[in-house]
Design an enzyme around this catalytic site. Sequence first.
Site, PDB file in Angstrom:
ATOM      1  N   PHE B  54     137.825  81.854  16.602  1.00 58.54           N
ATOM      2  CA  PHE B  54     137.598  82.668  17.793  1.00 58.54           C
ATOM      3  C   PHE B  54     136.330  83.485  17.613  1.00 58.54           C
ATOM      4  O   PHE B  54     136.110  84.069  16.554  1.00 58.54           O
ATOM      5  CB  PHE B  54     138.797  83.581  18.045  1.00 58.54           C
ATOM      6  CG  PHE B  54     140.035  82.819  18.411  1.00 58.54           C
ATOM      7  CD1 PHE B  54     140.251  82.414  19.717  1.00 58.54           C
ATOM      8  CD2 PHE B  54     140.963  82.475  17.446  1.00 58.54           C
ATOM      9  CE1 PHE B  54     141.377  81.685  20.058  1.00 58.54           C
ATOM     10  CE2 PHE B  54     142.099  81.744  17.782  1.00 58.54           C
ATOM     11  CZ  PHE B  54     142.310  81.353  19.094  1.00 58.54           C
ATOM     12  N   GLU B  55     135.527  83.533  18.675  1.00 55.59           N
ATOM     13  CA  GLU B  55     134.191  84.111  18.524  1.00 55.59           C
ATOM     14  C   GLU B  55     134.195  85.582  18.151  1.00 55.59           C
ATOM     15  O   GLU B  55     133.237  86.076  17.576  1.00 55.59           O
ATOM     16  CB  GLU B  55     133.379  83.901  19.795  1.00 55.59           C
ATOM     17  CG  GLU B  55     133.937  84.590  21.012  1.00 55.59           C
ATOM     18  CD  GLU B  55     133.381  83.962  22.284  1.00 55.59           C
ATOM     19  OE1 GLU B  55     132.394  84.478  22.785  1.00 55.59           O
ATOM     20  OE2 GLU B  55     133.928  82.958  22.760  1.00 55.59           O
ATOM     21  N   ALA B  56     135.257  86.304  18.455  1.00 53.98           N
ATOM     22  CA  ALA B  56     135.285  87.723  18.082  1.00 53.98           C
ATOM     23  C   ALA B  56     135.461  87.897  16.585  1.00 53.98           C
ATOM     24  O   ALA B  56     135.316  88.997  16.069  1.00 53.98           O
ATOM     25  CB  ALA B  56     136.390  88.450  18.843  1.00 53.98           C
TER      26      ALA B  56
END
Lengths: 337, 268
Positions: B54-56
């Site tokens: 996940f990009e976060a």
Amino acid sequence: MYWTGLSPDEARQFLANKDKSKRDKRISLKEAVQKYVKDGDNLGIAGFVDARQPIAIVHEIIRQGRKDLTLSYQSAGIAAEYLCGAMCLDDNKNSIKRMELAYLAHEAFGISPLLRYLTENSLIEMEDWSNYNMSARFKAGAMGLPFIPCRSPMGSDMLQTNRAIIQDCPFTNRPIMLLPASHPNVALVHVQEADIYGNCRIQGPLFTCPEISMASAHTIVTCDRLIEHDDMVRFPNRVSIPYFSVDAVIEVPYGAYPGNSNGLYYYDEKHIPEFRDACEKFRKGERAPLQEYFDNYIFGVENTTEFINKIPLNQIQHVEKIEPGIRLESAHTVLGS
Amino acid sequence: MPKYSEDFTPQEMIVVAGSRTLIDNKVVFAGTGLPMVAITLAQLTHGPGIVPVFEAGAVGPELSRGLPLSVGGSRTTYKANYLLGLNSAFELTQRGFCDFGFIGGAEIDPYGNLNSTMLGSYPDGYNKPKVRLPGSGGASDMACSCERTIIIMVHEPRRFSEKIDYITSPGYLDGSPNARWRAGMVGQGPYRVITTKAIMGFDDETKRMKLIATLPGETVESVQEATGFELIIPDDVYPFEPPTVEEIRLIREVIDPLGYFVKKKIKG
């Protein structure tokens, strides 16, 4: 070429002259915003979409009123939506001049109605980037470099209107994208734990909070809990933001509510839609619900405690109950007031 | 022989199709919304070894605490194997750690270029879009730097146009030979487009979109009719296997019981 916020040379000079002493930085949120947030500033908005956004700080800015702001962030949700809402209701009191962003919306909760309203009516200037671009721009700022190379999104139309440059890499001779550093005037950051000197310990994803803080001239930190300094430095490599990057520390429990603060409270799946629905009605021409929302929850209260007092207790209990707690308990002593 | 479901929505079908496209033990960089649902379904069926990113910041979490409402939410982080922030996640894609990027979009063209920024004239009308969309987020980074991209979206003629207003996330650009390489991208580009009506891929030569399979209830003609440009129709187009009773049960009861992403009714 132009810079918003500070240029790299200005940012370096600013930090060279800054007091980096380890001192008690607790002041009230009201004073912190009065002291550090000025009209025309470029504000680095920390968090990611509706998670760990600096809601308490943004509400205080809106109560005091600031104009001609530039907002810099990768992906924002409610923090930016609140500032948009304040502008929509009274642009003599609060206004945004420009956004440098990758995304403004609320994922599962829906699109940002006020981003649509403000852009489709040409009321703000936009500079679109990708999430990695904005993150890398803050990172360049934090690294003390004027630019950073990056591999995406080459081929995208974003490059026609943002300040990225494509050049051949001097070593490989292949095209590479160069991004200008971002140095906001003020970073607005909410974390779970901080000490009185400004050391911050973030739980869960760091997002781009450390980079935004270290790239900015000033940083205001709100924290869900202030903890003892000895507990903070027991795990030095868990310090996410070092104290000398921070100017003001304010303990604000629920300072990211109605968003998610990892380990403490989940998204409020009632309140976020309540606010978003008022925004959507404004976009469609009905002003009253947004005005009522702001009068009730922001202008009608002094601080976040009074805002939270307006939320039914069972709603607060619910967002705490469904959030899995994953704190380092051994390192966690709540600081007495 | 599995039992097929006789009661499913287009949105549920697309999730099943997305899930079956994913390959076990691959690293999948997940965009928000339907990709998260499809990855979760794949993990619960044929792909327990899929590594979601996940990009976060979260890498390889267990998605067993309920469907994440956001790629930055707490539910993406449970028992993650690595967890820093956006820079670290996107650096993984540049380095080559991410096999697939899994993204959505509002508009797509025949070369797999996606728009999630604005409708209207660009660049002239940039400051007065007809419709402003949320913006790239991390989708354009995934489209450039993950090794391959899987695109998932609703199939409507207006979303499939010969020319889109704005390229947010690059596919094969203008389709010319080595267009991505010449632009400086490291990833190989779109692999599949999964919609409410069909599974599509791209022609090796022309890089234009080609039909691979039609979803239940659809025909080659109905898919072409819902597409705003001419699809390449090879001889070996086949009907996609319907969702099983078990897949639909998992979506409704385990993965998205509140219908956040798999809404009961959608247009088109």
